[in-house]
Design a protein around this motif. Structure first.
Motif: not given
Length: 213
Positions: A14-27, A31-35, A40-43, A60-64
């Motif tokens: 489901n992730f590959m068919a949904g969110r990854y498709v929408r945010e493929k460029d971001r991923y 991967a290329a430039v790092g996070q 940071m959230i300590i939960a 890439g928005e939160l370091f959890v």
């Protein structure tokens, strides 16, 4: 041989068919430039209180960092293996995080265990009991208040624990130094699983309030 959990495979599909498709460029960019997250959230590792979902965060928005009851130990540069401290060190020194949020939540199992010291440990190793012992005498202080209900005592300790973790976080020299320079901000938050509400700790008073948007 045990099969890989089918629900995880379905979820990945489901992730590959949904969110990854929408945010493929971001991923691919991550991967290329790092996070480079700024927060940071300590939960807690409780499956009901996932920071990425609560804050609707993109990749890439939160370091959890998650552990039992979202606890932060004091700074202990000894020979021990300190997973939480290692995560803090990496976030602050390598990622140059601008914000650290200690986020607790309602109905926390770790806090419930701390309030029931006579309860038998889950295993002979009692890792949970040893981990929760960093709260010191706080569970006993809260637990002795007979005018509070069990739910009130638990909520109180969940929030007191957040303040205690913030105090411990400030024993890390580089955290204290950066906070004093205004380059790092430390925050407390508490999430109510039942209602979805987020309560923010007032930096001056320590009180928890629902934020005004």
């Amino acid at each position: 041989m045990h099969r890989f959990p089918p629900d995880l495979l379905k979820g990945h599909a489901n992730f590959m068919a949904g969110r990854y498709v929408r945010e493929k460029d971001r991923y691919r960019e991550l991967a290329a430039v790092g996070q480079s997250p700024t927060t940071m959230i300590i939960a807690c590792c409780d499956s009901r209180a996932a920071p990425e979902l609560i804050f609707d965060a993109a990749p890439g928005e939160l370091f959890v960092l998650r552990n039992v009851a979202n606890l932060v130990p004091t700074y202990q540069p000894d020979g021990g293996q300190h997973g939480t401290s290692a995560g803090i060190e990496f976030a602050v020194k390598a990622l140059e995080i601008a914000n650290i949020v200690i986020m607790g939540h309602g109905r926390c199992g770790g806090i419930k265990a701390a309030l029931a010291p006579d309860q038998s440990p889950l295993d002979d190793g009692d890792f949970i009991g040893k981990w929760m012992s960093m709260l010191g005498g706080l569970p006993e202080q809260v637990g002795q208040n007979e005018l509070m209900t069990a739910t009130e005592r638990q909520t109180a300790l969940e929030r007191i624990s957040i303040r205690n973790s913030i105090q411990n976080l400030r024993t890390f020299p580089y955290v204290a130094a950066l906070e004093a320079e205004g380059k790092l901000a430390v925050h407390g938050a508490w999430f109510d699983i039942s209602t979805g509400e987020l309560w923010i700790m007032d930096a001056e008073t320590g009180d928890f309030r629902r934020p005004e948007l």
